[in-house]
Write an enzyme that holds these catalytic residues in place. Sequence first.
Site, PDB file in Angstrom:
ATOM      1  N   ASP A   1     -66.580  91.652 -16.034  1.00 34.30           N
ATOM      2  CA  ASP A   1     -67.676  91.323 -16.933  1.00 34.30           C
ATOM      3  C   ASP A   1     -68.313  89.997 -16.520  1.00 34.30           C
ATOM      4  O   ASP A   1     -67.617  89.021 -16.236  1.00 34.30           O
ATOM      5  CB  ASP A   1     -67.119  91.229 -18.358  1.00 34.30           C
ATOM      6  CG  ASP A   1     -68.190  90.957 -19.391  1.00 34.30           C
ATOM      7  OD1 ASP A   1     -69.066  91.819 -19.580  1.00 34.30           O
ATOM      8  OD2 ASP A   1     -68.141  89.877 -20.013  1.00 34.30           O
TER       9      ASP A   1
ATOM     10  N   GLU B   1     -70.034  93.259 -12.638  1.00 26.44           N
ATOM     11  CA  GLU B   1     -71.282  93.232 -13.410  1.00 26.44           C
ATOM     12  C   GLU B   1     -72.020  92.007 -12.883  1.00 26.44           C
ATOM     13  O   GLU B   1     -71.659  90.873 -13.213  1.00 26.44           O
ATOM     14  CB  GLU B   1     -71.016  93.094 -14.903  1.00 26.44           C
ATOM     15  CG  GLU B   1     -72.308  93.093 -15.707  1.00 26.44           C
ATOM     16  CD  GLU B   1     -72.096  92.808 -17.191  1.00 26.44           C
ATOM     17  OE1 GLU B   1     -72.804  93.411 -18.015  1.00 26.44           O
ATOM     18  OE2 GLU B   1     -71.223  91.976 -17.522  1.00 26.44           O
TER      19      GLU B   1
END
Length: 732
Positions: free
Chosen positions: A370, A407
Site C-alpha cells: 500500500d 501501489e
Amino acid sequence: MTASAVVETKPQGSLATPAAPPAPPPLTIEAGQAWPLGATPREGGVNFAVWSSSAESIELCLFDAEGTREVNRVALPACTHGVWHGFVPGIGPGTRYGLRAHGPYDPLAGQRFNANKVLLDPYARALDRPLRGAAWQYAYKLGNPEQDRRLDATDNAPHAAKCVVVDGSFDWEDDAPPRTPWEDTVFYEVHVRGFTQQMPDVPQPLRGTYAGFASEAAIAHLQRLGVTAVELLPVHAFNDERRLVDLGLANYWGYNSIAFFAPDPRYCATGDAVTEFRQMVRALHRAGIEVILDVVFNHSCEGNHLGPTLCFKGLDNRGYYRLAEDNRYYLDFTGTGNTIDSSKHGVLRTIMDSLRYWVEEMHVDGFRFDLAPAVSRNPLGSFDHFSPFLCAVAQDPVLARVKLVAEPWDIGDNGYQVGGFPRAWSEWNGRYRDCVRDFWRGSEGSLPEFAARLAGSQDIYAPSGRKACASVNVITVHDGFTLADLVSYNDKHNEANAEDNRDGESHNRSWNCGAEGPTEDYEVIGLRERQKRNFLTTLFASRGVPLLLGGDEMSRTQGGNNNAYCQDNAVSWFDWSEARRSDPLLEFTRAVIALRRELPVLRVDAWLTGEPDAQDRRDAAWYSVWGLPMTEEEWTNPAVRCVAMMLDGRFVPERCGGPGVSAMLVFNATAEEVTFTLPEVPGHEGEWRLRVYTAEGHFDSESARRYAAQAKLELVSHSMALLTQCVCRGPT
C-alpha cells in the site's frame, strides 16, 4: 541490573478486589538474548527482545489468562545495540504480555513515552483481542486545551489489547507454494470477512473468518471462477478509529494496521488466529491458489499528534516516524496523519523481518504494498530506487521467490510513480484503469492510449527493463466504485460514511448509462450489462496481469459508495442471494477467464512490435472498421473510437505453449452500430470464430459463429468482440 535478578511484583490497584487471587511469586528474569526480536519460546521459558533507540528502560508486563489483570512487571535487564532483552523462565506459549517504555514525555522534542500505557510488542505474533478505538488508547489528556502536550497518567492495563506468546510449530503436511508464473496469474482482490459473511454454504460460526475463507464452498467459488491468487485486504492487526466507533461504524478495509506480524483476531473463529490463518493458506494452496497479502508499512493507526498511542509512538516516536521540523508534528506522505520512517535501520529491520516471517512461517506467496512510494523514500524524504527499503528487498533471498506488487503512488512530492519501480516489481497500473474507463465511456481522444494499455503498457514499463507482467491491470479495486456501480453512477453517494459525502474520489471516470442508480429502463439496463462485459473482456484480453475485484463477477453493488472503508455491513459484504448467484455475469466472467487461459497469445510476457519479420508476419496489427491498417490520421482523430487488434498466435514462444491460435479483438465504443470488415491477415487461412460478443455473451469453439476474411461483423453501440482462428498456417 545484573544478568539475573528477582523483581518484586508491583501492586495492581486498578482491578484489586477482596476476592482477587493472591499475588504470584516474584518473577525471575535473566539477560537472555537480543535476537530474534519479539517473544520467542525456548527451553524452559520465553526470551523477549524489543528495539528502542531512545527508551531509558522497558518493562515487561505479564497478565492473567483473560488479559485483564497485570500479575507481574519486570524491567528487561539488558540492552544491546538498542535492543532491550530478557529471558523469563517458567512461562511459555499462551502467555499474555505487554510492554511499558520509560523516557521523557516531551512532544515538542518528539518524545512521547508514557509508562502508564501498556504497549504492543511490534513483533507480537498474536493479539488476544481486536483493537477498537477508545479513550484508553491515548497517552495525553483528552479534551484539555493543550491536548497532546499534557501526559495522561491513567493506567490502561485492564483495557489494552495484550500480546500472546505463540508456539511456532505447525504441521504444514505436504504444503507447497503453487508458484504460478506471472503470465498465468489472475489476481482476485477480496476481503476476508466480506467474502463469506453472508455465504449460505459456509457454517454460520465460520462466516467472515479465515476458517470460512478456507471452507469448501468458498474455495469452490474461486476454483470455478478460475482465479489463481487471492489478494487479501490487510490482515495485520489494526485499529478502528475512535471517531468511527463513536458513529457506530468501523474500519472495515483494515488499512490502519499496527502489528505487522499478527493476523487480526477479529477474523478468527477458533481463538487461535495464527493456526487458523495457516490452515487457510494450506487449503488454498491445495486448490492451486496463491495467497497475496496487502501490507501497510507506509503508516500506522497511531495517526498524527492527536492520535492514539498503541505501540510505536510509546516505544520510540522519533525512531519509528518521520517527524516535521518542529518534532511535535508528523510528515504525512500518506494522508493518514503519519509516515513510518523505513529509512531507519530499526524500522527497516521490522519491515523486512515481517515480510520474511509471512513467507517462511505463514507460507504466503507475495505482497501488495500500500502506498509503496512512502516506504521507498530515502532519509531525505525523496522516492529513490536506492532507498534503504528497495535495496533491502532487492538483495533478500526470501523475497526473491515471491510476488511483489506496488501501489505506485502516495501524496508526497513526486509521489505518482506508475512505471517508476525497479525490476522484480510489478505495479497496479493506474493509467490502465483511467484510460480503459475513459475509452468505454466514450471520451474523445482516448483511442491511442487505450491501444497502448491493451498491448501491455510498453511505454510505461519497457524503459526500466521490465516486461508486460510488470503491469497489474486494474479497472475496479476496493478503493472506488465496484464494476456494477461504475456503470450505474456518475457521482459518488457516500452519505452513509457520515462525512457529508465529502470523502472519496469525485472524478471517477464513470458513466451511469443514462440514469443515476437503480432503474427499470430496459435500454439503460441492457447498456449497463454490455458495459460490464466490455470491461471484463478488455481486462482479460489485455497483456499484463489482470486483477478482478471480488464480487464484480456477480455485479456486487455498494449503492454508489466509492469509499466504503467504514462499512462493515451489507454495503461491503458479498451478496450471495440467489439473484446474485444466478447472475449471467458470473458465468460470463468464468468464460472469459477460461478463454484467457486457453489462448496463450493473450498472456505472453513480451512486447509487441507490429513490425514484419522475414516471412512478412506481424505479432500484432491494428485495423480500422474497413479492414485496412489504421492510418496516422485515424489514430490522431479524437472522434475515432473503433479499432480491431490482431494478435498472431505464431509468435507465442515455446515456454508459453508454442505457436498456436490467433486472436482478433474488435472494439466499438461509439453510440452507434458499426459494421467492421474483418481484415485479411497474411499467412492466416480458415475462418475466424466468434468467442465473445458482449451484446450477447460467450460461445465455445464449436458453437461459435464463423467468419471468413473480408466478412462483415456488426457490432451494436458500446460493444466488443473477440474472435479466434483455430489454425495458423505458414512458417513457424
